[in-house]
Design an enzyme around this catalytic site. Structure first.
Site, short mmCIF file in Angstrom:
data_model
loop_
_atom_site.label_atom_id
_atom_site.label_comp_id
_atom_site.label_asym_id
_atom_site.label_seq_id
_atom_site.Cartn_x
_atom_site.Cartn_y
_atom_site.Cartn_z
N ASN A 1 -8.66 0.51 -2.00
CA ASN A 1 -8.41 1.95 -2.11
C ASN A 1 -9.65 2.77 -1.75
OD1 ASN A 1 -5.74 1.66 -2.90
ND2 ASN A 1 -6.21 1.71 -5.09
N LYS B 1 0.85 -1.20 0.00
CA LYS B 1 0.00 0.00 0.00
C LYS B 1 0.88 1.24 0.00
CE LYS B 1 -1.35 -1.68 3.81
NZ LYS B 1 -1.93 -1.79 5.18
N GLY C 1 -6.33 4.20 10.87
CA GLY C 1 -7.19 3.11 10.42
C GLY C 1 -7.31 2.97 8.92
N ALA D 1 -1.96 1.23 -4.76
CA ALA D 1 -1.60 -0.06 -4.18
C ALA D 1 -1.16 -1.02 -5.28
CB ALA D 1 -2.79 -0.66 -3.42
N ASP E 1 -6.24 -0.43 7.85
CA ASP E 1 -7.21 -1.44 8.32
C ASP E 1 -8.42 -1.47 7.39
OD1 ASP E 1 -5.49 -1.62 10.53
OD2 ASP E 1 -6.65 -0.12 11.64
#
Length: 291
Positions: free
Chosen positions: A277, A218, A250, A224, A253
């Site tokens: 994304n 990422k 986050g 990514a 996550d």
């Protein structure tokens, strides 16, 4: 296909400050208390996609512990959490400014995670995939539980994924801390630590195939990149444009949740990266690490 997400649940004290910190004086900031923890965040974002998910971990039997689990249940996350007494609640102070965030972490009861906790979670009906936050592997108290979970999941024929979690503790623990997984997710800093070198996202993703069958690197606003041992060349997907970055807490996550939901649903790499994304962009556009 239910995903078992194993790792930490904590109380986040989010502090978004204006400009540099005035050490020894006052800094204007917006402060908020909310649920956090990399694994718990990913579970909440997975539930937001409509994907069945079980969060597994340990929490103190106190008011903050009750609040953190109630938040997960309200978000649609099922839980397999052992409640304990005599241990501190997991707490993270997050200092955020622009695209950067710094964390002061007290893992508290999360350090008590055991192999038996992992087994109970994997016994959940319909469990077919295990997602592990590497924070579990960085702490010698609970690292055996994380390694056991990956081994047991493979023994049961489940697929596995591992989030590299954080560059600083990863550098301290060493790349050998990371056991094999079907999928490894890492940001650029984490990928550089694991690879022991710099390089393009594609080069780093290829180097990380030593640790997994598939790798996603990422790059934040840079998008990514995915590759696999069976892939001809890495696949890159541009990031989703964001008007204003409110809080990067986050974001990784959320990306993991978007990617996993698509990947486990049979989507090709390009589509899975796009979904990751999209959720990552949604995460940085709000305060806190949850949907």
């Amino acid at each position: 296909m239910t995903v078992v997400v194993l790792g930490d649940v904590v109380t986040d004290i989010l502090t978004v400050h204006e400009g540099p910190l005035a050490i020894g004086s006052d800094t204007i900031a917006a402060v908020r208390i909310s649920g956090g923890g990399s694994a718990a965040n990913t579970a909440a974002w997975l539930a937001a996609t409509g994907h069945p998910v079980v969060f597994a971990g340990v929490a103190v039997a106190d008011e903050p512990g009750d609040a953190r689990l109630s938040e997960l249940h309200a978000a649609g996350v099922r839980t397999s959490v052992r409640r304990v007494s005599g241990a501190g609640s997991g707490t993270v102070v997050v200092l955020t400014s622009g695209n950067e965030r710094t964390m002061f972490t007290d893992r508290g009861a999360n350090r008590l995670l055991s192999p038996a906790d992992a087994d109970r979670a994997l016994d959940h009906p319909g469990a077919r995939h295990l997602h592990l936050s590497a924070y579990v592997l960085f702490d010698p108290d609970c690292a055996p539980a994380g390694r056991h979970a990956l081994e047991e999941a493979r023994r049961r024929g489940m697929t596995t994924s591992l989030d590299a979690a954080s560059a600083a503790p990863l550098a301290h623990a060493g790349a050998k801390t990371l056991p094999w997984a079907d999928l490894l997710l890492a940001n650029l800093d984490e990928a550089r630590v694991i690879a022991g070198s710099d390089g393009t996202p594609g080069e780093l993703a290829t180097a990380l195939l030593e640790h997994a069958g598939q790798v996603v690197v990422k790059s934040g606003a840079g998008g990514a990149t995915w590759t696999a041992r069976t892939a001809g060349s890495p696949v890159h997907v541009a990031a989703v444009a964001v008007g204003e970055v409110v809080d990067p807490t986050g974001a990784g996550d959320a990306f993991a949740a978007g990617y996993l939901a698509a990947w486990l649903g049979g989507a090709p790499p390009e589509e899975a990266l796009r979904r990751g994304n999209e959720l990552g962009a949604a995460a940085v556009s709000r305060l806190g690490g949850r949907p």
